[in-house]
Design an enzyme around this catalytic site. Structure first.
Site, PDB file in Angstrom:
ATOM      1  N   ALA A 127       0.839  -1.239  -0.110  1.00 57.90           N
ATOM      2  CA  ALA A 127      -0.225  -0.084   0.149  1.00 57.90           C
ATOM      3  C   ALA A 127       0.851   1.367   0.019  1.00 57.90           C
ATOM      4  O   ALA A 127       0.608   2.356  -0.896  1.00 57.90           O
ATOM      5  CB  ALA A 127      -1.106   0.124   1.095  1.00 57.90           C
ATOM      6  N   PRO A 130       6.583   5.720  -2.022  1.00 56.07           N
ATOM      7  CA  PRO A 130       7.573   6.603  -1.708  1.00 56.07           C
ATOM      8  C   PRO A 130       6.999   7.966  -1.196  1.00 56.07           C
ATOM      9  O   PRO A 130       7.563   8.681  -0.551  1.00 56.07           O
ATOM     10  CB  PRO A 130       8.540   6.768  -2.774  1.00 56.07           C
ATOM     11  CG  PRO A 130       8.201   5.349  -3.396  1.00 56.07           C
ATOM     12  CD  PRO A 130       6.881   4.908  -3.567  1.00 56.07           C
ATOM     13  N   SER A 134       1.369   7.775   5.411  1.00 57.20           N
ATOM     14  CA  SER A 134       0.203   7.938   6.200  1.00 57.20           C
ATOM     15  C   SER A 134      -0.590   8.359   5.402  1.00 57.20           C
ATOM     16  O   SER A 134      -1.954   7.901   5.622  1.00 57.20           O
ATOM     17  CB  SER A 134       0.427   8.980   7.341  1.00 57.20           C
ATOM     18  OG  SER A 134       1.413   8.858   7.974  1.00 57.20           O
ATOM     19  N   THR A 160       6.525  -5.692   3.527  1.00 61.15           N
ATOM     20  CA  THR A 160       6.764  -6.650   4.519  1.00 61.15           C
ATOM     21  C   THR A 160       6.367  -8.061   3.559  1.00 61.15           C
ATOM     22  O   THR A 160       5.407  -8.126   2.764  1.00 61.15           O
ATOM     23  CB  THR A 160       5.843  -6.867   5.657  1.00 61.15           C
ATOM     24  OG1 THR A 160       6.565  -5.475   6.406  1.00 61.15           O
ATOM     25  CG2 THR A 160       6.447  -8.123   6.363  1.00 61.15           C
ATOM     26  N   GLU A 244      -5.798  -5.083  11.136  1.00 56.67           N
ATOM     27  CA  GLU A 244      -4.263  -5.186  11.487  1.00 56.67           C
ATOM     28  C   GLU A 244      -3.902  -4.686  12.840  1.00 56.67           C
ATOM     29  O   GLU A 244      -3.144  -5.021  13.788  1.00 56.67           O
ATOM     30  CB  GLU A 244      -3.528  -4.882  10.335  1.00 56.67           C
ATOM     31  CG  GLU A 244      -1.896  -4.861  10.710  1.00 56.67           C
ATOM     32  CD  GLU A 244      -0.800  -4.554   9.605  1.00 56.67           C
ATOM     33  OE1 GLU A 244      -0.229  -5.742   8.942  1.00 56.67           O
ATOM     34  OE2 GLU A 244      -0.779  -3.605   8.942  1.00 56.67           O
ATOM     35  N   GLN A 338      17.424  -1.410  30.908  1.00 59.27           N
ATOM     36  CA  GLN A 338      17.889  -0.711  31.900  1.00 59.27           C
ATOM     37  C   GLN A 338      18.070  -1.808  33.247  1.00 59.27           C
ATOM     38  O   GLN A 338      19.028  -1.389  33.896  1.00 59.27           O
ATOM     39  CB  GLN A 338      17.105   0.582  32.532  1.00 59.27           C
ATOM     40  CG  GLN A 338      17.548   1.530  33.186  1.00 59.27           C
ATOM     41  CD  GLN A 338      18.878   2.317  32.682  1.00 59.27           C
ATOM     42  OE1 GLN A 338      18.716   2.284  31.430  1.00 59.27           O
ATOM     43  NE2 GLN A 338      19.535   2.939  33.475  1.00 59.27           N
TER      44      GLN A 338
HETATM   45  C1  FAD Z   1       8.535  -2.390   9.927  1.00 64.83           C
HETATM   46  C2  FAD Z   1       7.433  -1.691   9.235  1.00 64.83           C
HETATM   47  C3  FAD Z   1       6.874  -2.671   8.284  1.00 64.83           C
HETATM   48  C4  FAD Z   1       5.741  -2.052   7.127  1.00 64.83           C
HETATM   49  N1  FAD Z   1       5.352  -2.991   6.414  1.00 64.83           N
HETATM   50  C5  FAD Z   1       4.536  -2.445   5.414  1.00 64.83           C
HETATM   51  C6  FAD Z   1       3.877  -3.308   4.582  1.00 64.83           C
HETATM   52  O1  FAD Z   1       3.910  -4.414   4.563  1.00 64.83           O
HETATM   53  N2  FAD Z   1       2.908  -2.801   3.388  1.00 64.83           N
HETATM   54  C7  FAD Z   1       2.836  -1.312   3.386  1.00 64.83           C
HETATM   55  O2  FAD Z   1       2.251  -0.687   2.568  1.00 64.83           O
HETATM   56  N3  FAD Z   1       3.631  -0.398   4.277  1.00 64.83           N
HETATM   57  C8  FAD Z   1       4.288  -0.938   5.308  1.00 64.83           C
HETATM   58  N4  FAD Z   1       4.930  -0.262   6.343  1.00 64.83           N
HETATM   59  C9  FAD Z   1       5.010   1.303   6.033  1.00 64.83           C
HETATM   60  C10 FAD Z   1       4.124   1.954   6.913  1.00 64.83           C
HETATM   61  O3  FAD Z   1       2.689   1.819   6.764  1.00 64.83           O
HETATM   62  C11 FAD Z   1       4.172   3.583   6.833  1.00 64.83           C
HETATM   63  O4  FAD Z   1       5.883   3.724   7.204  1.00 64.83           O
HETATM   64  C12 FAD Z   1       3.536   4.378   7.600  1.00 64.83           C
HETATM   65  O5  FAD Z   1       2.190   4.271   7.174  1.00 64.83           O
HETATM   66  C13 FAD Z   1       4.186   5.668   7.707  1.00 64.83           C
HETATM   67  O6  FAD Z   1       4.249   6.348   6.640  1.00 64.83           O
HETATM   68  P1  FAD Z   1       5.625   6.913   6.132  1.00 64.83           P
HETATM   69  O7  FAD Z   1       6.826   6.210   6.724  1.00 64.83           O
HETATM   70  O8  FAD Z   1       5.679   7.496   4.809  1.00 64.83           O
HETATM   71  O9  FAD Z   1       5.708   8.414   7.224  1.00 64.83           O
HETATM   72  P2  FAD Z   1       4.872   9.579   6.789  1.00 64.83           P
HETATM   73  O10 FAD Z   1       3.389   9.462   6.342  1.00 64.83           O
HETATM   74  O11 FAD Z   1       5.760  10.416   6.013  1.00 64.83           O
HETATM   75  O12 FAD Z   1       4.978  10.482   8.208  1.00 64.83           O
HETATM   76  C14 FAD Z   1       6.261  10.947   8.670  1.00 64.83           C
HETATM   77  C15 FAD Z   1       5.907  11.446  10.092  1.00 64.83           C
HETATM   78  O13 FAD Z   1       4.897  12.339   9.945  1.00 64.83           O
HETATM   79  C16 FAD Z   1       3.825  12.109  10.949  1.00 64.83           C
HETATM   80  N5  FAD Z   1       2.481  12.390  10.262  1.00 64.83           N
HETATM   81  C17 FAD Z   1       2.174  12.277   8.858  1.00 64.83           C
HETATM   82  N6  FAD Z   1       0.799  12.731   8.808  1.00 64.83           N
HETATM   83  C18 FAD Z   1       0.430  13.110   9.834  1.00 64.83           C
HETATM   84  C19 FAD Z   1      -0.749  13.587  10.348  1.00 64.83           C
HETATM   85  N7  FAD Z   1      -2.080  13.878   9.627  1.00 64.83           N
HETATM   86  N8  FAD Z   1      -0.967  14.012  11.513  1.00 64.83           N
HETATM   87  C20 FAD Z   1       0.165  13.858  12.402  1.00 64.83           C
HETATM   88  N9  FAD Z   1       1.227  13.288  12.150  1.00 64.83           N
HETATM   89  C21 FAD Z   1       1.379  12.933  10.828  1.00 64.83           C
HETATM   90  C22 FAD Z   1       3.965  10.524  10.988  1.00 64.83           C
HETATM   91  O14 FAD Z   1       3.082  10.046  12.084  1.00 64.83           O
HETATM   92  C23 FAD Z   1       5.490  10.523  10.744  1.00 64.83           C
HETATM   93  O15 FAD Z   1       5.754  10.627  12.516  1.00 64.83           O
HETATM   94  C24 FAD Z   1       5.824  -0.669   7.206  1.00 64.83           C
HETATM   95  C25 FAD Z   1       6.428   0.124   7.940  1.00 64.83           C
HETATM   96  C26 FAD Z   1       7.349  -0.389   8.845  1.00 64.83           C
HETATM   97  C27 FAD Z   1       8.192   0.799   9.743  1.00 64.83           C
END
Ligand code: FAD
Length: 381
Positions: A127, A130, A134, A160, A244, A338
């Site tokens: 889903a 790059p 969120s 994943t 999930e 700790q």
């Molecule tokens: C271990 C792991 C496994 C994963 N597995 C999968 C998978 O199998 N399939 C898949 O599709 N994805 C997967 N993901 C991706 C995961 O769903 C995303 O990392 C997550 O949704 C956040 O998106 P981003 O990393 O682009 O961060 P961003 O959305 O860019 O967020 C960056 C920061 O801004 C904050 N932020 C963003 N929007 C808001 C808002 N509206 N209000 C407040 N704060 C906000 C976030 O909380 C975060 O702190 C995985 C991630 C991890 C760490």
């Protein structure tokens, strides 16, 4: 409201603990270092019945209710130290098998669910992109109708299980101008032309769970592989995320319980200044805080099972459970390090790995901030 487990549920939970302790923990430090996924562990868990627990018996599943499933996952988290393997199983069940069971046609279910339950097939969820994490529905991957097929173009990241997956649930927009009503869910088989996997993505924790990017380059997908209706993929995604969020941290309850017991034992036996360190109030308080967090998280997670087993929505509770348990897990891991002093920091003691594993829980399935947004919205804010 009754959260106590029946004797059958307790027995099943004990059985999974014994199974996991005996079968899943070999070479954990080395496998974490190398980032090796355990195909053997995957298959053993499937044979135990874990992958298919919430899936209907008609399609090879165990037909278990959610409360029992949560109890088994709690037991798995207690007995199994391979958090990456557990994470891969969670991704497979909640974002692949469950939406398939809920939204699949009879043909789709018959084709994929038996293999997903018996471990022959590995599922993944693509889903995130790059540029849209969120804000997942801001996706750029497109699906253009071409006769009886769709042509997909785009890139998914952080997937994943990507390298080992046979079946990927992915999402694309029919037209970005349609907004939510353009999002469509697709079942992608690994050999479909135009579909490929990038190099492995290295990560801080959960290193035994594989992760990579998915590349769609004029990938031709038959319309028969649309899950649900075209343009209704947001519903599929939201449903899979609710499942999930609800269940992915059940195993962490077991891990936190095991860590608590390890910390108590250590605090009772490790002596400094001529007495057990547990007699120092600041050490004892840390263990008390760990206990409070577990006792708070457990009813939150079991309440979700209780609600869903009665066919009620657990939208708000899933966000509460995910938010609280993930933050509690990180804090408990830090406390475990700790309490063990310098030893806690050392790889051999395994708490440093669990700490690294725990951090991901505040990010995947919607970050902590997004869970807070969901709860605030439900509160009318
Ligand atoms: C271990 C792991 C496994 C994963 N597995 C999968 C998978 O199998 N399939 C898949 O599709 N994805 C997967 N993901 C991706 C995961 O769903 C995303 O990392 C997550 O949704 C956040 O998106 P981003 O990393 O682009 O961060 P961003 O959305 O860019 O967020 C960056 C920061 O801004 C904050 N932020 C963003 N929007 C808001 C808002 N509206 N209000 C407040 N704060 C906000 C976030 O909380 C975060 O702190 C995985 C991630 C991890 C760490």
């Amino acid at each position: 409201m009754e959260y106590s487990l029946t004797s059958e549920q307790e027995e099943l939970k004990d059985a999974v603990i014994k199974f996991a302790q005996a079968e899943l923990n070999d070479d954990m430090v080395e496998r974490d270092r190398a980032g090796t996924f355990s195909h053997e562990g995957w298959k053993k868990c499937a044979e135990f019945g874990i992958h298919g627990m919430p899936i209907s018996e008609e399609f090879g599943g165990g037909g278990l209710d959610l409360t029992t499933t949560i109890a088994v996952m709690e037991g798995l988290g207690y007995g199994c130290k391979d958090q990456g393997l557990i994470f891969s199983i969670n991704a497979h069940m909640w974002t692949n098998s469950i939406p398939l069971q809920i939204f699949g046609t009879p043909e789709q279910k018959a084709k994929y669910l038996p293999g997903l339950c018996n471990g022959d097939l590995i599922g993944a969820n693509g889903a995130s992109e790059p540029e849209s994490g969120s804000d997942v529905f801001g996706m750029a991957t497109t699906a253009i109708k071409d006769g009886d097929d769709y042509i997909l173009n785009g890139t998914k990241t952080f997937c994943t299980n990507a390298q080992v997956a046979d079946l990927v649930m992915t999402y694309a927009t029919l037209n970005p101008e349609y907004g939510l009503m353009g999002i469509t869910a697709f079942l992608i088989e690994k050999d479909m032309p135009g579909f490929s996997i990038s190099k492995k993505i290295e990560k801080m924790g959960l290193r035994t769970s594989p992760m990579a990017e998915l590349i769609f380059e004029d990938c031709r997908v038959p319309a028969a592989n649309v899950l649900g209706r075209a343009g209704r993929g947001a519903e599929v995604f939201n449903c899979s995320m609710e499942w999930e969020r609800s269940c992915i941290l059940a195993s962490c309850l077991g891990t936190m319980q095991r860590q608590l017991e390890q910390c108590i034992r250590y605090a009772q036996t490790r002596k400094q200044y001529g007495k057990a360190i547990g007699k120092f109030q600041s050490v004892a308080n840390r263990i008390v805080d760990m206990k409070v967090r577990i006792e708070t998280a457990r009813p939150l997670i079991y309440k979700i099972g209780w609600l869903k087993d009665q066919g009620k929505s657990a939208d708000m509770e899933a966000a509460l459970g995910k938010l609280y348990t993930s933050e509690a897990f990180v804090k408990n891991c830090l406390d475990a390090v700790q309490i063990h002093g310098g030893y806690g920091y050392m790889t051999e003691f395994e708490f440093e790995r669990e700490l690294r594993d725990s951090v991901g829980s505040t990010l995947y399935s919607g970050t902590t901030e997004i869970q807070r947004n969901i709860i605030a919205r439900r509160l009318g804010l």
